[in-house]
Write a protein that holds these residues in place. Structure first.
Motif, PDB file in Angstrom:
ATOM      1  N   ALA A   1       0.845  -1.194   0.000  1.00 50.66           N
ATOM      2  CA  ALA A   1       0.000   0.000   0.000  1.00 50.66           C
ATOM      3  C   ALA A   1       0.883   1.248   0.000  1.00 50.66           C
ATOM      4  CB  ALA A   1      -0.900   0.003   1.230  1.00 50.66           C
ATOM      5  N   GLN A   2       0.350   2.294  -0.651  1.00 54.51           N
ATOM      6  CA  GLN A   2       1.121   3.540  -0.665  1.00 54.51           C
ATOM      7  C   GLN A   2       1.161   4.144   0.736  1.00 54.51           C
ATOM      8  OE1 GLN A   2      -1.867   3.476  -2.471  1.00 54.51           O
ATOM      9  NE2 GLN A   2      -1.294   3.197  -4.605  1.00 54.51           N
ATOM     10  N   SER A   3       2.278   4.793   1.061  1.00 55.83           N
ATOM     11  CA  SER A   3       2.390   5.424   2.368  1.00 55.83           C
ATOM     12  C   SER A   3       3.298   6.631   2.288  1.00 55.83           C
ATOM     13  CB  SER A   3       2.927   4.439   3.411  1.00 55.83           C
ATOM     14  OG  SER A   3       4.251   4.058   3.097  1.00 55.83           O
ATOM     15  N   VAL A   4       3.172   7.490   3.281  1.00 58.32           N
ATOM     16  CA  VAL A   4       4.009   8.685   3.406  1.00 58.32           C
ATOM     17  C   VAL A   4       4.617   8.666   4.802  1.00 58.32           C
ATOM     18  CG1 VAL A   4       4.064  11.191   3.373  1.00 58.32           C
ATOM     19  CG2 VAL A   4       2.522   9.960   1.835  1.00 58.32           C
ATOM     20  N   SER A   5       5.920   8.788   4.880  1.00 60.19           N
ATOM     21  CA  SER A   5       6.626   8.735   6.160  1.00 60.19           C
ATOM     22  C   SER A   5       7.277  10.069   6.479  1.00 60.19           C
ATOM     23  CB  SER A   5       7.709   7.654   6.119  1.00 60.19           C
ATOM     24  OG  SER A   5       7.157   6.386   5.892  1.00 60.19           O
ATOM     25  N   GLN A   6       6.993  10.579   7.654  1.00 57.70           N
ATOM     26  CA  GLN A   6       7.675  11.768   8.155  1.00 57.70           C
ATOM     27  C   GLN A   6       8.530  11.317   9.328  1.00 57.70           C
ATOM     28  OE1 GLN A   6       3.818  14.489   7.592  1.00 57.70           O
ATOM     29  NE2 GLN A   6       5.562  15.609   8.411  1.00 57.70           N
ATOM     30  N   HIS A   7       9.811  11.621   9.251  1.00 63.28           N
ATOM     31  CA  HIS A   7      10.762  11.005  10.161  1.00 63.28           C
ATOM     32  C   HIS A   7      10.719  11.585  11.561  1.00 63.28           C
ATOM     33  CE1 HIS A   7      11.996   9.523   6.372  1.00 63.28           C
ATOM     34  NE2 HIS A   7      12.458  10.669   5.963  1.00 63.28           N
ATOM     35  N   ASN A   8      10.362  12.829  11.675  1.00 62.67           N
ATOM     36  CA  ASN A   8      10.406  13.502  12.963  1.00 62.67           C
ATOM     37  C   ASN A   8       8.989  13.807  13.410  1.00 62.67           C
ATOM     38  OD1 ASN A   8      12.518  15.003  10.894  1.00 62.67           O
ATOM     39  ND2 ASN A   8      13.487  14.149  12.716  1.00 62.67           N
ATOM     40  N   HIS A   9       8.620  13.324  14.591  1.00 63.58           N
ATOM     41  CA  HIS A   9       7.277  13.603  15.087  1.00 63.58           C
ATOM     42  C   HIS A   9       7.217  14.912  15.856  1.00 63.58           C
ATOM     43  CE1 HIS A   9       5.758   9.897  13.644  1.00 63.58           C
ATOM     44  NE2 HIS A   9       6.583   9.172  14.371  1.00 63.58           N
ATOM     45  N   HIS A  10       8.320  15.231  16.523  1.00 59.35           N
ATOM     46  CA  HIS A  10       8.339  16.450  17.331  1.00 59.35           C
ATOM     47  C   HIS A  10       9.738  17.058  17.230  1.00 59.35           C
ATOM     48  CE1 HIS A  10       6.945  18.417  21.384  1.00 59.35           C
ATOM     49  NE2 HIS A  10       7.052  19.284  20.388  1.00 59.35           N
ATOM     50  N   VAL A  11       9.807  18.302  16.797  1.00 61.97           N
ATOM     51  CA  VAL A  11      11.078  19.000  16.645  1.00 61.97           C
ATOM     52  C   VAL A  11      11.032  20.292  17.450  1.00 61.97           C
ATOM     53  CG1 VAL A  11      12.606  20.164  15.013  1.00 61.97           C
ATOM     54  CG2 VAL A  11      11.509  18.018  14.370  1.00 61.97           C
ATOM     55  N   ILE A  12      12.079  20.516  18.224  1.00 61.42           N
ATOM     56  CA  ILE A  12      12.186  21.755  19.006  1.00 61.42           C
ATOM     57  C   ILE A  12      13.453  22.477  18.573  1.00 61.42           C
ATOM     58  CG2 ILE A  12      12.353  22.769  21.309  1.00 61.42           C
ATOM     59  CD1 ILE A  12      11.012  20.222  22.399  1.00 61.42           C
ATOM     60  N   LEU A  13      13.308  23.730  18.171  1.00 60.17           N
ATOM     61  CA  LEU A  13      14.446  24.530  17.717  1.00 60.17           C
ATOM     62  C   LEU A  13      14.391  25.916  18.341  1.00 60.17           C
ATOM     63  CD1 LEU A  13      14.363  23.750  13.876  1.00 60.17           C
ATOM     64  CD2 LEU A  13      16.013  22.870  15.530  1.00 60.17           C
ATOM     65  N   SER A  14      15.520  26.551  18.380  1.00 64.45           N
ATOM     66  CA  SER A  14      15.573  27.963  18.786  1.00 64.45           C
ATOM     67  C   SER A  14      15.402  28.837  17.559  1.00 64.45           C
ATOM     68  CB  SER A  14      16.901  28.272  19.458  1.00 64.45           C
ATOM     69  OG  SER A  14      17.064  27.507  20.635  1.00 64.45           O
TER      70      SER A  14
END
Lengths: 113, 114
Positions: B1-14
């Motif tokens: 099945a087709q899928s889309v993956s985003q590697h980072n669920h939560h990112v915190i930056l300054s």
């Protein structure tokens, strides 16, 4: 500003009630979609339509049903709401032109108690 | 099945830090690619899109994304983030086949520290 509207924005309803979530767009789009999104989670496609009298199930199984009697209108119905149906429901539409994006409504946040 | 993956669920930056959010999809045919943003309490808005042509696309608010077909990737970048970029970011793929439906990744929650 996208012309796609969802009502109600928020709904709290008791278990066993029948509900219909409304979605209308004034852009003349052929394709319309319903997504389900729990807080902080991904969007799951639950229904889509290519045009009038066309409806298809999405990737996530849902007990809801949809209809597409008019191009601009794509309501979603739950015959008997349950607490497990508590979620946010997002409606979107897009043109059938090959290269186009989807436009989203504000969403309906449903809580079944 | 087709899928889309985003590697980072939560990112915190300054503020002023550089940003790159990863997105990969699993489909070998023709696709249209999108990044959507959802600011707190608001609806999903299109950030940028790729249909064809130059694989480096520029969107609103200084965001850009690069389509690398060989890697099935469409990563989102911004050289210097602002506090107002705090939002949830969704990668989406329009599978241009018989089904022709738009599939979303799980989203990345970006939090920018002032």
């Amino acid at each position: 500003e996208a012309d796609i509207y969802q009502t109600p924005r928020y709904l709290v309803i008791g278990t066993g009630k029948k509900i219909t979530l409304e979605c209308s767009q004034t852009m003349g789009h052929d394709k319309m979609y319903w997504y389900q999104q729990d807080p902080g989670m991904e969007l799951h496609l639950i229904h889509y339509s290519y045009g009038v009298n066309s409806t298809e199930k999405g990737d996530l199984s849902s007990e809801s049903t949809v209809s597409r009697i008019r191009t601009e209108h794509f309501p979603l119905t739950l015959e008997s709401a349950r607490p497990s149906h508590t979620s946010q429901y997002l409606c979107a539409s897009s043109s059938s032109d090959r290269n186009t994006e989807a436009f989203f409504g504000q969403g309906t946040r449903l809580t079944v108690v | 099945a087709q899928s889309v993956s985003q590697h980072n669920h939560h990112v915190i930056l300054s503020e002023a830090a550089s940003l790159e959010l990863g997105c990969n999809y699993s489909y070998g045919g023709t696709v249209n690619l999108f990044w959507y943003v959802q600011y707190p309490g608001q609806h999903l808005q299109l950030l940028l899109k790729y249909f064809s042509g130059d694989p480096l696309v520029k969107g609103i608010k200084g965001f850009e994304a690069e389509f690398i077909k060989s890697k099935f990737s469409f990563n989102l970048r911004k050289p210097s983030v602002q506090w107002s970029d705090t939002a949830e970011y969704f990668c989406a793929v329009d599978i241009m086949n018989r089904d022709d439906k738009i599939i979303f990744g799980k989203g990345t929650r970006l939090h920018i520290l002032p």
